[in-house]
Design a protein around this motif. Structure first.
Motif, PDB file in Angstrom:
ATOM      1  N   ILE A  30       0.842  -1.199   0.000  1.00  0.00           N
ATOM      2  CA  ILE A  30       0.000   0.000   0.000  1.00  0.00           C
ATOM      3  C   ILE A  30       0.876   1.247   0.000  1.00  0.00           C
ATOM      4  CG2 ILE A  30      -1.630   1.348   1.399  1.00  0.00           C
ATOM      5  CD1 ILE A  30      -2.912  -1.360   2.195  1.00  0.00           C
ATOM      6  N   ALA A  31       1.914   1.263   0.833  1.00  0.00           N
ATOM      7  CA  ALA A  31       2.817   2.418   0.878  1.00  0.00           C
ATOM      8  C   ALA A  31       3.523   2.617  -0.452  1.00  0.00           C
ATOM      9  CB  ALA A  31       3.833   2.243   2.003  1.00  0.00           C
ATOM     10  N   ALA A  32       3.919   1.529  -1.103  1.00  0.00           N
ATOM     11  CA  ALA A  32       4.575   1.640  -2.407  1.00  0.00           C
ATOM     12  C   ALA A  32       3.631   2.236  -3.445  1.00  0.00           C
ATOM     13  CB  ALA A  32       5.068   0.269  -2.862  1.00  0.00           C
ATOM     14  N   HIS A  33       2.374   1.832  -3.400  1.00  0.00           N
ATOM     15  CA  HIS A  33       1.398   2.393  -4.336  1.00  0.00           C
ATOM     16  C   HIS A  33       1.125   3.868  -4.040  1.00  0.00           C
ATOM     17  CE1 HIS A  33       0.664  -1.814  -5.384  1.00  0.00           C
ATOM     18  NE2 HIS A  33       0.170  -1.338  -6.505  1.00  0.00           N
ATOM     19  N   ILE A  34       1.085   4.252  -2.771  1.00  0.00           N
ATOM     20  CA  ILE A  34       0.918   5.666  -2.416  1.00  0.00           C
ATOM     21  C   ILE A  34       2.089   6.466  -2.962  1.00  0.00           C
ATOM     22  CG2 ILE A  34       1.010   7.308  -0.464  1.00  0.00           C
ATOM     23  CD1 ILE A  34      -1.705   6.130  -0.712  1.00  0.00           C
ATOM     24  N   ARG A  35       3.287   5.951  -2.788  1.00  0.00           N
ATOM     25  CA  ARG A  35       4.489   6.650  -3.260  1.00  0.00           C
ATOM     26  C   ARG A  35       4.537   6.732  -4.781  1.00  0.00           C
ATOM     27  NH1 ARG A  35       9.096   6.865   0.676  1.00  0.00           N
ATOM     28  NH2 ARG A  35      10.164   7.401  -1.224  1.00  0.00           N
ATOM     29  N   GLU A  36       3.851   5.842  -5.452  1.00  0.00           N
ATOM     30  CA  GLU A  36       3.783   5.888  -6.907  1.00  0.00           C
ATOM     31  C   GLU A  36       2.624   6.737  -7.421  1.00  0.00           C
ATOM     32  OE1 GLU A  36       5.865   4.878  -9.297  1.00  0.00           O
ATOM     33  OE2 GLU A  36       7.232   4.376  -7.671  1.00  0.00           O
ATOM     34  N   GLY A  37       1.831   7.279  -6.505  1.00  0.00           N
ATOM     35  CA  GLY A  37       0.784   8.204  -6.910  1.00  0.00           C
ATOM     36  C   GLY A  37      -0.576   7.593  -7.149  1.00  0.00           C
ATOM     37  N   CYS A  38      -0.784   6.342  -6.777  1.00  0.00           N
ATOM     38  CA  CYS A  38      -2.085   5.713  -6.965  1.00  0.00           C
ATOM     39  C   CYS A  38      -3.095   6.267  -5.967  1.00  0.00           C
ATOM     40  CB  CYS A  38      -1.984   4.202  -6.774  1.00  0.00           C
ATOM     41  SG  CYS A  38      -1.018   3.378  -8.030  1.00  0.00           S
ATOM     42  N   GLY A  39      -4.328   6.345  -6.382  1.00  0.00           N
ATOM     43  CA  GLY A  39      -5.401   6.755  -5.501  1.00  0.00           C
ATOM     44  C   GLY A  39      -5.930   5.582  -4.700  1.00  0.00           C
ATOM     45  N   ILE A  40      -6.869   5.872  -3.813  1.00  0.00           N
ATOM     46  CA  ILE A  40      -7.437   4.844  -2.931  1.00  0.00           C
ATOM     47  C   ILE A  40      -8.096   3.733  -3.736  1.00  0.00           C
ATOM     48  CG2 ILE A  40      -9.067   4.414  -1.055  1.00  0.00           C
ATOM     49  CD1 ILE A  40      -6.734   6.281  -0.288  1.00  0.00           C
ATOM     50  N   ARG A  44      -5.772   1.224   6.464  1.00  0.00           N
ATOM     51  CA  ARG A  44      -4.355   0.857   6.446  1.00  0.00           C
ATOM     52  C   ARG A  44      -3.472   2.082   6.242  1.00  0.00           C
ATOM     53  NH1 ARG A  44      -2.676  -4.532   5.539  1.00  0.00           N
ATOM     54  NH2 ARG A  44      -4.192  -5.850   6.572  1.00  0.00           N
ATOM     55  N   ILE A  45      -3.876   3.006   5.382  1.00  0.00           N
ATOM     56  CA  ILE A  45      -3.093   4.233   5.162  1.00  0.00           C
ATOM     57  C   ILE A  45      -2.993   5.022   6.458  1.00  0.00           C
ATOM     58  CG2 ILE A  45      -3.139   6.507   4.040  1.00  0.00           C
ATOM     59  CD1 ILE A  45      -4.226   5.070   1.539  1.00  0.00           C
ATOM     60  N   ARG A  46      -4.094   5.155   7.154  1.00  0.00           N
ATOM     61  CA  ARG A  46      -4.070   5.871   8.443  1.00  0.00           C
ATOM     62  C   ARG A  46      -3.169   5.153   9.444  1.00  0.00           C
ATOM     63  NH1 ARG A  46     -10.287   7.059   8.129  1.00  0.00           N
ATOM     64  NH2 ARG A  46     -10.218   9.141   7.241  1.00  0.00           N
ATOM     65  N   ARG A  47      -3.250   3.844   9.475  1.00  0.00           N
ATOM     66  CA  ARG A  47      -2.439   3.075  10.425  1.00  0.00           C
ATOM     67  C   ARG A  47      -0.948   3.193  10.092  1.00  0.00           C
ATOM     68  NH1 ARG A  47      -3.479  -3.171  10.816  1.00  0.00           N
ATOM     69  NH2 ARG A  47      -1.923  -3.232   9.184  1.00  0.00           N
ATOM     70  N   ILE A  48      -0.607   3.112   8.818  1.00  0.00           N
ATOM     71  CA  ILE A  48       0.791   3.250   8.399  1.00  0.00           C
ATOM     72  C   ILE A  48       1.303   4.639   8.767  1.00  0.00           C
ATOM     73  CG2 ILE A  48       2.345   3.375   6.411  1.00  0.00           C
ATOM     74  CD1 ILE A  48       0.396   1.325   5.036  1.00  0.00           C
ATOM     75  N   TYR A  73       8.042   7.357   4.576  1.00  0.00           N
ATOM     76  CA  TYR A  73       7.967   5.906   4.714  1.00  0.00           C
ATOM     77  C   TYR A  73       9.267   5.265   4.249  1.00  0.00           C
ATOM     78  CZ  TYR A  73       6.329   1.114   4.499  1.00  0.00           C
ATOM     79  OH  TYR A  73       6.165  -0.243   4.707  1.00  0.00           O
ATOM     80  N   GLY A  74       9.850   4.454   5.091  1.00  0.00           N
ATOM     81  CA  GLY A  74      11.090   3.769   4.750  1.00  0.00           C
ATOM     82  C   GLY A  74      12.339   4.604   4.999  1.00  0.00           C
ATOM     83  N   ALA A  75      12.169   5.904   5.208  1.00  0.00           N
ATOM     84  CA  ALA A  75      13.328   6.773   5.416  1.00  0.00           C
ATOM     85  C   ALA A  75      13.518   7.145   6.880  1.00  0.00           C
ATOM     86  CB  ALA A  75      13.189   8.043   4.580  1.00  0.00           C
ATOM     87  N   THR A  76      12.467   6.971   7.692  1.00  0.00           N
ATOM     88  CA  THR A  76      12.551   7.344   9.107  1.00  0.00           C
ATOM     89  C   THR A  76      12.165   6.153   9.971  1.00  0.00           C
ATOM     90  OG1 THR A  76      10.256   8.116   9.203  1.00  0.00           O
ATOM     91  CG2 THR A  76      11.937   9.740   8.611  1.00  0.00           C
ATOM     92  N   ARG A  77      12.340   6.339  11.240  1.00  0.00           N
ATOM     93  CA  ARG A  77      12.007   5.264  12.183  1.00  0.00           C
ATOM     94  C   ARG A  77      10.492   5.081  12.266  1.00  0.00           C
ATOM     95  NH1 ARG A  77      12.187   9.904  14.625  1.00  0.00           N
ATOM     96  NH2 ARG A  77      11.272  10.296  16.633  1.00  0.00           N
ATOM     97  N   VAL A  78      10.061   3.871  12.521  1.00  0.00           N
ATOM     98  CA  VAL A  78       8.652   3.559  12.674  1.00  0.00           C
ATOM     99  C   VAL A  78       8.396   3.324  14.150  1.00  0.00           C
ATOM    100  CG1 VAL A  78       6.817   1.966  12.058  1.00  0.00           C
ATOM    101  CG2 VAL A  78       8.538   2.554  10.378  1.00  0.00           C
ATOM    102  N   MET A  79       7.344   3.953  14.672  1.00  0.00           N
ATOM    103  CA  MET A  79       7.017   3.821  16.094  1.00  0.00           C
ATOM    104  C   MET A  79       6.234   2.549  16.346  1.00  0.00           C
ATOM    105  SD  MET A  79       6.180   7.741  17.185  1.00  0.00           S
ATOM    106  CE  MET A  79       4.536   7.760  16.575  1.00  0.00           C
TER     107      MET A  79
END
Length: 191
Positions: free
Chosen positions: A17-27, A44-48, A185-191
């Protein structure tokens, strides 16, 4: 008898889902491509996005701050994505979504000022002159080249921010969540 398995339960679904967001896909595009429901994609987007922590900036760096215009809900509701770009790494240090007022600009500038920057480059928007101390503030031609180039990349990658399109975000919190995933996403720490 075959076993029922909902694709949203697959192990790496959040990364997809994050990869698709980063590629510009809509919901709806993400839901269609991954075979899951749009409501599941939104959850899932909100949770990520909730698990992504802002980056920790080093002290003594140079930053550029600029704004991107977008719409939320309709073309009459103009909103701005205001963000700060660290000059050498091109990492987004802070961002916010809102109107282009001193209060909203202050949320980004205060984060940058906490890292004791050497210089902050901005365009000639008057609000910055009130928020950034004169000894670090620069408003020179070509001072915001890196962030202006990043604006072009963002508009190219994120369909909801493209100019002259019928795509836009319906809610401010979803735009913030998508931008958080896009920037960090992928560049910073995840809590």
């Amino acid at each position: 008898m075959e076993h029922y398995r909902y694709p949203a339960c697959i192990r790496n679904m959040d990364a997809d889902i994050a990869a698709h967001i980063r590629e510009g896909c809509g919901i709806r595009s993400i839901a269609r491509l991954l075979g899951i429901g749009p409501a599941t994609v939104v959850r899932r987007i909100r949770r990520i996005a909730d698990r992504i922590a802002p980056p920790i900036s080093d002290k003594g760096l140079e930053y550029e701050i600029d704004e991107l215009c977008t719409y939320i809900g309709s073309r009459t509701n103009v909103q701005w994505i205001i963000y700060a770009l660290e000059r050498t790494t091109k990492m987004v240090a802070a961002f916010t979504v809102g109107s282009r007022t001193s209060v909203v600009l202050g949320t980004v500038t205060s984060v940058v000022l906490e890292s004791e920057p050497v210089r902050i480059h901005t365009d000639k928007l008057p609000g910055y002159a009130y928020l950034i101390p004169r000894d670090v503030h620069r408003m020179r031609p070509y001072g915001t080249n890196h962030i202006e180039r990043k604006n072009v990349s963002i508009r190219t990658h994120v369909k909801r921010l493209a100019r002259r399109t019928i795509c836009y975000s319906k809610r401010s919190d979803m735009l913030e969540a998508c931008m958080k995933i896009y920037f960090w996403y992928g560049a910073t720490r995840v809590m």
